[in-house]
Design an enzyme around this catalytic site. Structure first.
Site, PDB file in Angstrom:
ATOM      1  N   GLY A 294      14.517 -23.374  -9.839  1.00  0.00           N
ATOM      2  CA  GLY A 294      15.076 -23.625 -10.765  1.00  0.00           C
ATOM      3  C   GLY A 294      15.690 -25.087 -10.190  1.00  0.00           C
ATOM      4  O   GLY A 294      15.973 -25.612  -9.508  1.00  0.00           O
ATOM      5  N   SER A 295      17.643 -23.877 -11.090  1.00  0.00           N
ATOM      6  CA  SER A 295      18.560 -25.402 -10.528  1.00  0.00           C
ATOM      7  C   SER A 295      19.125 -25.373  -8.742  1.00  0.00           C
ATOM      8  O   SER A 295      19.478 -26.346  -8.742  1.00  0.00           O
ATOM      9  CB  SER A 295      19.780 -24.802 -11.208  1.00  0.00           C
TER      10      SER A 295
END
Length: 647
Positions: A294-295
């Site tokens: 993810g981020s």
């Protein structure tokens, strides 16, 4: 004729004599050879045929934290061994031993009558309890012996269980550090040898021989027991609050690659590992599990873009409409409608996916994937634990526009937590990718002197110091102004990044409402002493965002760990951007030297606790400049004199 016969007889006598002499010569040579060349071997063989050995286990080396606190040690647990031929009353002996060892008399009798020189009671007679040892000694039975033995003791129970591992009944390492460094920890066995005749009876006129065991080396690790306790506490609280499918936390020293702490949920007690499913102790999630980051992976794209000079974070802007089209696919931002026009510094603060897609496009797949590999993704880190995963990256020849875009913001790739935390450490420590390690040094078991040190190992210099400095400053703004604000710590400059990754099911499709939420943070941001990564797998009854679940956990871990590591707080740093429903904190004013009559104006948002008598304030707690919640209690100390020393 008589003369001829005499000559023949003499010749025959000479031949016989020479033949006899030759035989004696051969025998002499053979005896000399046996005496001088094979004597030691034959004596050894004879001795071996007479001798019986009782083996004594060596003491495994202790495992210590970096300050010498014991994480694993040994406790005495003797084992039972019998010499069947020395037992005079086998039936009675079997009955007595069976009662003490909680086993059947039939099995005990089988052991004490076995046609062997020596017999172990396995497993009932191994690693005996103190009360069992005492009872056996009191019986003083012929042919029954207690040999020195020990078992591992883990004073902190479940803490650090997946890292420490455990040993088997023969003190052999089976998992974790116990397995990885078994050769150094286990030492060499010793023995007590006695002599017996063909019937097994002890020959008392021959002295026993004792060969002392050589104990294993003590292992001093990079683990900080205080930091580890904090990780364990926060993971327990997370499990209690969110009931996740799993959770993990790692803390690392970014300047060396030394692991300060590591924990997994669910965990187990190494002393009772047989009581849990193997899937629990076999899976050290920080090094074993792989999932889309993810981020948190955006840090890599950011670092690459800064190193290549393709973006000015303050001057360049991006207008986010909420999505971006790439190769026929529509890639959305997490915020419906987008963030509008923003600088790229704000793109990072807001964790804007479309903005990072443009950075990936500007880099191109060759450069982006070169940096991804340079930061250590796609291969094992080399940490000194067994069972490490390597993650999964797209093959470059299979990377199209969509794969390049999704990789830019951490989707479509699979990484391990240890890869992630080491890559972020490199991004913020000046660009140096270190090999993670837990072993720090080896100590002699008798003298405690260091016999071997484990040096830090730099694998790659990925980005420049200037680019790394800009990464740190940008990620500090994420915590002060962006999605990482729940990790903000008053007095410590914290940088970090959130991560929210949708999980992939067995059918290869993304699962509904099932995320791994994570946060990676570091502090102090201008000179990082610690990097912390926390991931929570499918938290329940909450909004599944890294900023909501994982960020506050990391903030607490960083604050408490830095205090435990004696890193002082500092007033300098970015101010936290306050958003509803948060309330702004109040700065404690300078009160020392004032009179009590002057307090009304300065203390409207704070409460006062007065200590001492007089009208002058000579001391206060907390000190001036500290940020506290509105309504917090401030302690002041009074004196009749303005000067503190005159009080």
């Amino acid at each position: 004729m008589k003369r001829v016969s005499t000559i023949i007889v003499k010749k025959r006598m000479i031949i016989v004599f020479l033949f006899g002499l030759f035989i004696f010569l051969i025998m002499g040579i053979r005896l000399g050879y046996v005496q001088f060349f094979e004597g030691e071997k034959l004596v050894r063989l004879a001795t071996d045929s007479w001798s019986r050995d009782i083996q004594f286990e060596a003491e495994r080396g202790n495992i210590l934290d970096r300050d010498g606190e014991i994480l694993v040690k040994n406790v005495s647990a003797p084992s039972l061994v019998v010499i069947p031929r020395q037992i005079k009353e086998p039936k009675k002996t079997a009955q007595l031993l069976a009662d003490i060892l909680d086993m059947s008399e039939e099995k005990a009798y089988e052991n004490v009558t076995k046609q062997t020189s020596m017999q172990n009671f396995h497993p009932e007679g191994r690693k005996l309890k103190d009360e069992q040892v005492e009872k056996i000694r009191e019986l003083d039975l012929d042919g029954v012996y207690l040999r020195k033995d020990s078992k591992r003791f883990y004073p902190n129970e479940k803490d650090l269980s997946h890292v420490l591992g455990f040993t088997g009944i023969d003190n052999q390492g089976l998992m974790g550090l116990e397995l990885f460094y078994d050769d150094m920890l286990k030492g060499e066995k010793g023995s007590l040898s006695y002599f017996a005749d063909a019937k097994g009876s002890k020959i008392n006129r021959l002295a026993d021989r004792y060969s002392a065991p050589t104990d294993g080396f003590h292992l001093k690790t990079t683990i900080d027991a205080k930091v580890q306790t904090i990780l364990e506490r926060e993971m327990d609280l997370a499990v209690e609050q969110y009931n996740p499918d799993g959770a993990l936390a790692i803390a690392v020293n970014p300047k060396t690659g030394g692991i300060l702490g590591m924990t997994t949920r669910p965990n187990f007690s190494p002393s009772h590992y047989k009581q849990v499913d193997a899937n629990i102790f076999d899976r050290n999630l920080p090094i074993w599990s792989t999932f889309e980051p993810g981020s948190t992976f955006k840090i890599i794209t950011l670092a690459a873009a800064l190193e290549e000079g393709i973006v000015d974070l303050e001057k360049d802007t991006y207008d986010d409409t909420g999505s971006i089209k790439v190769g026929g696919a529509k890639l959305k931002c997490w915020k419906s409608g987008g963030h509008g026009k923003q600088t790229y510094a704000e793109v990072v603060q807001n964790s804007c996916n479309p903005g990072f897609v443009t950075l990936g496009q500007d880099l191109g797949k060759e450069k982006l994937f070169s940096y991804i590999r340079g930061f250590g993704f796609g291969k094992k880190t080399g940490i000194d634990l067994a069972g490490e995963g390597s993650g999964i990256l797209f093959q470059e020849e299979n990377v199209g526009p969509v794969e390049l875009a999704t990789t830019s913001f951490g989707q479509g790739v699979s990484v391990t937590p240890i890869q992630q935390v080491m890559a972020v450490s490199a991004a913020v420590n000046g660009g140096y990718l270190y090999e993670p390690h837990i072993a720090k040094s080896w100590q002699h078991p008798k003298s405690d002197k260091t016999v071997k040190k484990v040096e830090k190992h730099m694998k790659n210099h990925v980005i420049s110091n200037d680019a790394s400095k800009e990464v740190r400053e940008t990620l500090e703004s994420v915590v002060a102004k962006g999605t990482g604000r729940p990790a903000f710590v008053e007095g410590y400059r914290v940088g970090g990044k959130t991560g929210t990754a949708q999980k992939v099911g067995e059918d290869g499709q993304y699962m509904t409402d099932n995320y791994v939420v994570s946060f990676v943070g570091f502090a102090p941001s201008d000179d990082p002493e610690i990097v912390v990564y926390v991931a929570v797998d499918h938290p329940k009854d909450t909004v599944q965002f890294g900023g909501v679940v994982a960020a506050p956990i990391v903030g607490t871990i960083i604050e408490d760990s830095l205090q435990a590591m004696d890193v002082p707080r500092r007033k300098k740093g970015l101010e936290k951007k306050v958003q509803w429903p948060e309330e702004p904190k109040v700065t404690v004013p300078e009160l020392i030297g004032l009179k009590t009559d002057d307090l009304v104006e300065d203390m409207t948002d704070l409460t006062i606790e007065v200590n001492g008598k007089g009208k002058y304030i000579i001391d206060q707690s907390p000190e001036a400049g500290t940020k506290v919640k509105a309504g917090s209690k401030i302690r002041i100390y009074l004196s009749p004199h303005r000067d503190r020393d005159s009080s």
